[in-house]
Write a protein that holds these residues in place. Sequence first.
Motif, PDB file in Angstrom:
ATOM      1  N   ARG A 240      -5.379  72.922 115.083  1.00  0.00           N
ATOM      2  CA  ARG A 240      -4.424  71.868 114.844  1.00  0.00           C
ATOM      3  C   ARG A 240      -3.638  71.815 113.682  1.00  0.00           C
ATOM      4  O   ARG A 240      -2.689  71.180 113.607  1.00  0.00           O
ATOM      5  CB  ARG A 240      -5.320  70.638 114.883  1.00  0.00           C
ATOM      6  CG  ARG A 240      -5.948  70.167 116.085  1.00  0.00           C
ATOM      7  CD  ARG A 240      -6.334  68.885 115.932  1.00  0.00           C
ATOM      8  NE  ARG A 240      -7.154  68.352 117.207  1.00  0.00           N
ATOM      9  CZ  ARG A 240      -7.918  67.120 117.132  1.00  0.00           C
ATOM     10  NH1 ARG A 240      -7.874  66.325 116.227  1.00  0.00           N
ATOM     11  NH2 ARG A 240      -8.459  66.864 118.591  1.00  0.00           N
ATOM     12  N   CYS A 267       5.102  76.202 112.822  1.00  0.00           N
ATOM     13  CA  CYS A 267       4.309  75.038 113.046  1.00  0.00           C
ATOM     14  C   CYS A 267       4.953  74.075 114.179  1.00  0.00           C
ATOM     15  O   CYS A 267       4.376  73.441 115.091  1.00  0.00           O
ATOM     16  CB  CYS A 267       4.256  74.258 111.713  1.00  0.00           C
ATOM     17  SG  CYS A 267       3.127  75.183 110.720  1.00  0.00           S
ATOM     18  N   GLU A 268       6.305  74.037 114.175  1.00  0.00           N
ATOM     19  CA  GLU A 268       7.109  73.023 115.142  1.00  0.00           C
ATOM     20  C   GLU A 268       6.770  73.683 116.623  1.00  0.00           C
ATOM     21  O   GLU A 268       6.198  72.932 117.385  1.00  0.00           O
ATOM     22  CB  GLU A 268       8.560  73.293 114.901  1.00  0.00           C
ATOM     23  CG  GLU A 268       9.283  72.414 113.850  1.00  0.00           C
ATOM     24  CD  GLU A 268      10.646  72.810 113.603  1.00  0.00           C
ATOM     25  OE1 GLU A 268      11.157  71.728 113.007  1.00  0.00           O
ATOM     26  OE2 GLU A 268      11.060  73.506 114.235  1.00  0.00           O
ATOM     27  N   ASN A 270       4.598  75.680 117.535  1.00  0.00           N
ATOM     28  CA  ASN A 270       3.164  75.815 117.992  1.00  0.00           C
ATOM     29  C   ASN A 270       2.284  74.707 117.764  1.00  0.00           C
ATOM     30  O   ASN A 270       1.195  74.202 118.107  1.00  0.00           O
ATOM     31  CB  ASN A 270       2.538  76.876 117.296  1.00  0.00           C
ATOM     32  CG  ASN A 270       2.883  78.263 117.955  1.00  0.00           C
ATOM     33  OD1 ASN A 270       2.852  78.852 118.815  1.00  0.00           O
ATOM     34  ND2 ASN A 270       4.000  78.729 117.114  1.00  0.00           N
ATOM     35  N   ARG A 271       3.126  73.269 117.574  1.00  0.00           N
ATOM     36  CA  ARG A 271       2.479  72.041 117.490  1.00  0.00           C
ATOM     37  C   ARG A 271       1.196  71.945 116.735  1.00  0.00           C
ATOM     38  O   ARG A 271       0.172  71.722 116.738  1.00  0.00           O
ATOM     39  CB  ARG A 271       1.907  71.502 118.920  1.00  0.00           C
ATOM     40  CG  ARG A 271       3.041  71.230 119.703  1.00  0.00           C
ATOM     41  CD  ARG A 271       2.576  70.432 121.001  1.00  0.00           C
ATOM     42  NE  ARG A 271       1.538  69.359 120.935  1.00  0.00           N
ATOM     43  CZ  ARG A 271       1.985  68.197 120.415  1.00  0.00           C
ATOM     44  NH1 ARG A 271       3.505  67.757 120.478  1.00  0.00           N
ATOM     45  NH2 ARG A 271       1.131  67.167 120.512  1.00  0.00           N
TER      46      ARG A 271
END
Length: 320
Positions: A240, A267-268, A270-271
Amino acid sequence: MTIIADMSNNPLSSSSSKVLNLETMNSHIRKMGYAVRGAISIRAEQIEREIRAPEGRAKYGFDTITYCNIGNPQQLGQKPLTFLRQVTVLAEYPELLKDENLPTTQKLFPADAIERANMVLRWTDNAIGAYSASLGIHEIREDVAKFIEKRDGYPSDPELIGLTAGASVGVERLLNLIISGPEVGIMIPIPQYPLYTASIDKFNAHAVPYYLRESEQWGLDVSELKQVLDEHRAKGIDVRCLVVINPGNPTGAILSKENMVEVVRFCEKNRLILMADEVYQANVYQPDVRPFHSFKKVVCELGSSVELFSLHSISKGMIG
């Protein structure tokens, strides 16, 4: 933390009849490891106690211990930030600011410390030590927001700022918030500050290590990040969050802005939540070669929707 001790007469001993013992205690706390406070530092503390006596000094042939296991500059003789301590003294003992004592106080304390202490007392209704708002005193959060705006050139909302008793407490709160079960994974850099592995163990989650590239000034390789992420998600780990320590601890390196952009986009895509540990941002000794940029600034410049938590500190990270 790693505990090495004689447990024969300890209430936590497994042979004890106490309710709390090694078998009944939280198993996640029992397995925590905090490398910088392990066997070597415990042994150093034992020797330090021994050399306080003449026979101890004669036994070892020295009379001081220098601890190099953790960043602690004041223990090595660095003068602390005097202003912070002066304000604290005055705010904790406001009798010094009363009219009848002020002439003496003005001889001992500089005017700016007296002014700030009076300001803090107004903010707290002269109730230093009383409970404050959960996120911290609002006026102090407003000052923090002004600092962030000046640093980055973008607005900062004091309602989105929380004050904690040190950045380590902030890290633990965030991990506790993110980790909802044993299937959760947190990506952490190697080398890393062991607070992260210890805290992740405590919250019974998965540390997902990624390796910094020493050959590229300890930067992050996004393709390797993706490989690590995919491998762990394929195992059923709910990764996460990505932790980035910048400037690096213990590497001391500073990420390039281009690398930071890559990280935000990663990060965007791959959430992933981005947790930016930036407590050493004042420790930049070659700002013309590799200046510090905050992830807040990069995120704002990109217009990114990434979920960002950033951490700073006014303790040892201010001056190294």
